[in-house]
Design an enzyme around this catalytic site. Structure first.
Site: not given
Ligand code: SAH
Length: 223
Positions: A70
């Protein structure tokens, strides 16, 4: 603050981390602990080496499996919203570990952090990338974040890194009274809004709708 080891040390990156914290501060984030965390966690470690030149830009970047790391100013804004004025951040749950960057930031501002990821290779990658930091107060869980983590509830803070059409009920149930949940919520295919929910009592939740954001979708089940 809990200690976080420095890995792949390079003076260029030291300067870049501090400059990133300055860029984030310029977007309006004021919380000192959040800005310190941005200035501490080496973001280049969490992206592919080919993306090293962009690692300290204030932008989202691809991490594989159609997911992203993000945008730092948005991550910082959300963590700032999660922190209740004049209260310590106790136990926090993150939905969507991705590469683990936000989890590392959270570990510096909260007492205990649990982070769930539904895509196995990303969960494994986050584990691999976070291992050298030896963060004692962070637990990574492979699973479906829509269910929350009842065994570790209640949480003082819950933060979602992916946008659903609403907030899953189990997450609202697992929020401590007085706790806060911060999440992007999809209004339509194109429009998402940042939402902050405070649990006022066992039955009452106060919802504040904030600015427009853009996140990957919240999905159910594990892969
Ligand atoms: N926290 C991360 C952002 C990752 S993007 C950072 O530090 O930048 C968002 C993430 O949410 C993705 O990896 C996606 O696979 C995950 N995600 C989406 N739905 C989810 C769910 N139901 N449970 C766990 N993870 C989920």
């Amino acid at each position: 603050m809990t200690g976080i080891g420095v890995v792949r040390n390079d003076p260029r990156h030291d300067k870049a981390r501090i400059q990133l914290a300055q860029k984030v501060a310029a977007t309006g984030v004021k919380n000192r602990h959040v800005l310190e965390a941005i200035a501490t966690v080496p973001r280049h470690v969490f992206v592919d080496e080919a993306l090293d030149p962009s690692a300290y830009d204030d932008s989202a970047l691809p991490i594989g499996h159609s997911q992203t790391i993000s945008k730092p100013s948005v991550v910082a804004r959300m963590i700032e919203l999660l922190i209740r004025p004049k209260k310590d951040m106790g136990k926090v749950l993150e939905i969507g570990t991705g590469c683990g960057y936000q989890a590392a930031l959270l570990s510096l501002v909260a007492t205990e952090v649990y982070s769930i990821e539904r895509i196995r290779p990303l969960h494994d990658m986050a584990r691999h990338k976070l291992r050298p930091f030896r963060i004692p107060n962070l637990r990574l869980i492979y699973g479906d974040g829509l269910k929350g983590l009842p065994e570790a509830a209640p949480f003082d803070g819950i933060i979602l890194a992916a946008a659903g059409l609403g907030i899953p009920d189990p997450l609202l149930d697992q929020l401590a009274i007085g706790g806060r949940l911060v999440a992007p919520v999809a209004k339509s295919d194109e429009k998402q809004q940042l939402v902050m929910i405070e649990r006022v009592s066992s039955q009452r939740y106060q919802r504040t709708v904030l600015e427009e954001v853009f996140f990957v979708p919240l999905q159910s089940g594990t892969v």
